[in-house]
Motif scaffolding. Structure first.
Motif, PDB file in Angstrom:
ATOM      1  N   THR A 472       0.848  -1.188   0.000  1.00  0.00           N
ATOM      2  CA  THR A 472       0.000   0.000   0.000  1.00  0.00           C
ATOM      3  C   THR A 472       0.883   1.238   0.000  1.00  0.00           C
ATOM      4  OG1 THR A 472      -1.750  -1.129   1.217  1.00  0.00           O
ATOM      5  CG2 THR A 472      -1.799   1.270   1.231  1.00  0.00           C
ATOM      6  N   LYS A 474       0.689   5.097   0.563  1.00  0.00           N
ATOM      7  CA  LYS A 474      -0.272   5.983   1.224  1.00  0.00           C
ATOM      8  C   LYS A 474       0.186   7.432   1.194  1.00  0.00           C
ATOM      9  CE  LYS A 474      -2.950   6.573   5.460  1.00  0.00           C
ATOM     10  NZ  LYS A 474      -3.229   6.072   6.817  1.00  0.00           N
ATOM     11  N   GLU A 478      -5.113   5.941  -0.080  1.00  0.00           N
ATOM     12  CA  GLU A 478      -4.344   4.705  -0.150  1.00  0.00           C
ATOM     13  C   GLU A 478      -4.420   4.134  -1.555  1.00  0.00           C
ATOM     14  OE1 GLU A 478      -5.740   2.023   2.824  1.00  0.00           O
ATOM     15  OE2 GLU A 478      -4.669   3.042   4.455  1.00  0.00           O
ATOM     16  N   LYS A 480      -3.407   0.608  -3.436  1.00  0.00           N
ATOM     17  CA  LYS A 480      -3.001  -0.772  -3.179  1.00  0.00           C
ATOM     18  C   LYS A 480      -2.561  -1.458  -4.459  1.00  0.00           C
ATOM     19  CE  LYS A 480      -5.872  -1.285   0.944  1.00  0.00           C
ATOM     20  NZ  LYS A 480      -6.931  -2.064   1.619  1.00  0.00           N
TER      21      LYS A 480
END
Length: 600
Positions: A472, A474, A478, A480
Motif C-alpha cells: 500500500t 499511502k 491509499e 493498493k
C-alpha cells in the motif's frame, strides 16, 4: 421448518382402497426455501430452450352429461351432505371417495358399475370417434395416436406381476402412479370399438402388456414405425422414458390427472424433439356438469403457482400441497348444484394469488431500497472524501521531477532507510524486505519505506499455506497493489498504480454519480405504494364474500331442499362388488384344495 403435517384419507398405492395418511399438506416460508433451492439449481423451462418441437394445437371436447350422469352427480351431492354432517364414518365414505367417484362417472358410469348403460354420448365414445377419424385421415402416412387414461386400466394377473415386473423394477413414476383398476376396463372397451370400426387388432396396443424394459423398447419401436397406430397407457407407465413420438399426430387425455407434472409428462410424449409432424394435436375431454371442468381449473391453478415458484418471481409465503386429491365440501356442492359462482371463485383464486405474488415482489423490493436509502449517503460521503484525497495525491505526483527519456517521474524508492535509484538493486531490496516480513513478522501489515513520496507498507494474508502479499502506497489516499513472484515486475506494477491516478479519479467520480442515481431511484421506489393495492383489496374482499356465499348456499340448499327420493346407485354397485367377492372366495378355496390333492 417449511411444512405443516395433516392427516387425511387418500388413495392407497393399489388405487382401489382408501387409507389415512399423514403427509405435508401446506408449505410455509417459500421465499426462503426457494432462495436456498436456487443456490444449487439453475432452472430452465421448455419455453427458454427453443427446442425443435411441433406446433401444438389444443382441442377441448366439451361433452354434455347424460341424464343418468346428472342423477349420479346429484347422488354425490347427497353423499357429501352426509359426510359433512358427520352422519357417516370416514372409513365408509369421505370427500376423497366422492371425488374419486366423480372422476369415474365423468368418464363413463360403467366404471361405477359395469351393468350401467353404454351411452353413445359419453366422452369415452367421443374419443373413439375422434381416434377413428384421425386414423382414416392419416392412413397413407401411418401416423400414430396415444390415449392416456388412469382409470379402468387393464387388470394385472398374478403371473405377470410375479414374473414380469417386481416393485424394485418399476420406475418411480409407476410406483407413485394413481392409476386405478375397476371392474369395467376402459382400455378393452375402446379397443373393441376401434376393431368394430375397422382398425386391425395388431394396430392397437396397451403399454401395460410390455412387462420389461426390452418389451417396452420393442413396443415403442413398432409405434415409431407405424405398425402400432393406437397406443393406450397410463401416466405412470407412459411417462418419462417413453420415446414413441416419431409419427405421433394426436394425443387424447381421456381423464384428468391430479398433478400438473402428470399432465406435463403426458403432453411431453408428443411435444418432443424427433416428431416428424410440424403440427400435432392434443384433445382434452370434459363432461359438462361433472367434476371434469373444475378439476382442469384446479390443475391450471396448481401449475401456474408452480411456474411462478420455478421462475424468478418471488412466491407467496404459503401454499397448499399440489398433490392433494380431494375437493372440499363447498366445492363439491357448487359443482353438483351447477352454481356458476364456482367459476368466478376459481378465477378470483388465481388472480388474488398472482396479485399477492406481485405485492410480495414489491414489498421485497421496497425493503431492499430502504436498505439502499439508509446506507448510500455514507457511501457517497466516503467516496467524495476519497475523491478529494486522490486529487491532492495527483498534485503531489505532478511535483515530482520528470525523466527526460521515459517522460515519467524519476525512479526513487526508500527501503528500510536506504534510498535506491537503480531498479535492479531496488527490486532485490524490496524482495528481501517483503520475504523477511513474511517469515519473521506476525504483524498483518508493516511500513517498510517510501515510494515517490508515498509511505510504503506491506501486508500478508494467509490463504492455506501460501500468503497473499500486497503493498500500500499511502499519501492522502491509499493506493493498493498486489505483488507477484517477480519483484522487478512489481516495481512497474507499483508505478502503474500511482501513475494511472487520472483514471482512478474518473472511476471514483463515476462511482459517486452512480451512487447518487441509485439513491434517487431507491427513494422513488420507497415512496411509491403498491400500484395494484386497490385491485388486490377489492378482489380479496370479493373472494372472501363469495366463499362465504358458497358455504351458506350449500347449507341453505340442504335446509330448504324439498323432500326427494334419494338414489343409491353407488351403494348398490358397492354391494354387488362385495357380494361377487364373497362368491369368489369358496371357489378359490376349492381350487386350492384341488391343487393340494393333485400334488399329493
Amino acid at each position: 421448518m417449511f411444512g405443516e403435517q395433516k392427516t387425511e384419507w387418500e388413495l392407497a398405492p393399489a388405487g382401489n382402497k382408501f387409507k389415512e395418511r399423514t403427509r405435508i399438506a401446506n408449505y410455509t416460508g417459500l421465499p426462503e426455501l426457494m432462495s436456498m433451492f436456487k443456490q444449487v439449481a439453475d432452472v430452465r423451462t421448455a419455453d427458454t430452450l427453443d427446442l425443435a418441437t411441433p406446433e401444438m394445437k389444443y382441442h377441448i371436447e366439451n361433452i354434455e352429461a347424460t341424464e343418468f350422469q346428472k342423477t349420479l352427480v346429484q347422488e354425490l351431492s347427497d353423499r357429501a351432505d352426509d359426510v359433512q354432517s358427520g352422519n357417516i364414518d370416514p372409513s365408509v365414505d369421505n370427500m376423497l371417495r366422492i371425488t374419486s367417484d366423480g372422476r369415474k362417472l365423468g368418464l363413463d358410469p360403467r366404471l361405477i358399475d359395469p351393468s350401467f348403460e353404454d351411452h353413445p354420448d359419453t366422452k369415452l365414445n367421443q374419443c373413439v370417434r375422434n381416434v377413428m377419424q384421425i386414423y382414416h385421415d392419416t392412413a397413407d402416412e401411418k401416423l400414430t395416436q396415444i390415449i392416456f387414461c388412469d382409470l379402468g386400466v387393464p387388470k394385472k394377473n398374478s403371473q405377470s406381476t410375479d414374473k414380469g415386473e417386481s416393485t424394485d423394477e418399476r420406475s418411480a413414476s409407476e410406483r407413485e402412479s394413481l392409476e386405478e383398476e375397476c371392474d369395467f376396463c376402459v382400455y378393452d372397451d375402446i379397443r373393441d370399438k376401434l376393431i368394430q370400426n375397422g382398425i386391425k387388432p395388431e394396430e392397437i396396443a396397451y403399454v401395460h402388456d410390455a412387462k420389461t424394459e426390452q418389451q417396452k423398447a420393442d413396443l415403442f419401436d413398432r409405434v415409431n414405425k407405424g405398425e402400432v397406430r393406437v397406443l393406450l397407457g397410463s401416466t405412470g407407465k407412459m411417462g418419462t422414458g417413453t420415446n414413441c413420438q416419431k409419427k405421433l399426430i394426436a394425443l387424447h387425455n381421456l381423464d384428468i390427472p391430479w398433478r400438473p407434472s402428470d399432465l406435463q409428462q403426458r403432453i411431453g410424449r408428443i411435444e418432443r424433439q424427433g416428431n416428424q409432424n410440424s403440427v400435432a394435436h392434443v384433445f382434452n375431454y370434459v363432461t359438462k356438469g361433472s367434476f371434469d371442468a373444475y378439476l382442469y381449473q384446479t390443475l391450471e391453478a396448481k401449475q401456474r403457482f408452480i411456474g411462478q415458484i420455478m421462475t424468478s418471481k418471488t412466491p407467496a409465503r404459503t401454499c397448499e400441497d399440489v398433490d392433494q386429491q380431494a375437493l372440499n365440501y363447498s366445492e363439491i356442492k357448487a359443482l353438483c348444484t351447477g352454481d356458476e359462482r364456482i367459476k368466478e371463485k376459481m378465477m378470483l383464486d388465481n388472480e388474488v394469488k398472482e396479485l399477492n405474488l406481485l405485492k410480495a415482489e414489491h414489498t421485497n423490493t421496497v425493503f431492499d431500497m430502504q436498505q439502499t436509502v439508509a446506507s448510500t449517503p455514507a457511501k457517497i460521503e466516503k467516496a467524495e472524501e476519497r475523491l478529494e484525497n486522490l486529487k491532492a495525491d495527483r498534485e503531489t505526483l505532478r511535483q515530482l521531477p520528470i525523466d527526460e527519456e521515459t517522460k515519467l517521474p524519476v525512479f526513487k524508492i526508500t527501503i528500510d532507510g536506504t534510498e535506491y535509484t537503480d531498479r535492479k538493486e531496488a527490486a532485490q531490496a524490496l524482495e528481501d524486505a517483503v520475504l523477511d516480513f513474511v517469515k519473521k513478522s506476525s504483524d498483518s501489515e508493516k511500513e517498510i519505506g517510501e515510494f515517490q513520496g508515498f509511505k510504503l507498507s506491506v501486508k500478508a494474508v494467509m490463504f492455506g499455506n501460501e500468503p497473499d502479499i500486497s503493498v500500500t502506497m499511502k499519501g492522502n489516499a491509499e493506493h493498493k497493489c498486489a505483488l507477484t513472484s517477480s519483484f522487478s515486475a512489481n516495481l512497474k506494477r507499483m508505478e502503474s498504480t500511482l501513475y494511472k491516478i487520472d483514471q482512478t479519479i474518473n472511476d471514483t467520480q463515476n462511482s459517486i454519480n452512480k451512487l447518487k442515481m441509485d439513491l434517487e431511484n431507491a427513494m422513488r421506489i420507497v415512496n411509491t405504494p403498491f400500484p395494484q393495492q386497490a385491485e388486490l383489496e377489492e378482489k380479496t374482499e370479493r373472494l372472501t364474500a363469495l366463499t362465504e356465499e358458497l358455504n351458506q348456499a350449500a347449507i341453505e340448499a340442504k335446509k330448504n331442499a324439498p323432500e326427494k327420493q334419494r338414489t343409491c346407485y353407488f351403494e348398490r354397485a358397492k354391494l354387488k362388488k362385495e357380494a361377487f367377492k364373497d362368491r369368489q372366495k369358496p371357489s378359490k378355496r376349492k381350487e386350492q384344495r384341488k391343487d393340494r390333492n393333485e400334488i399329493e
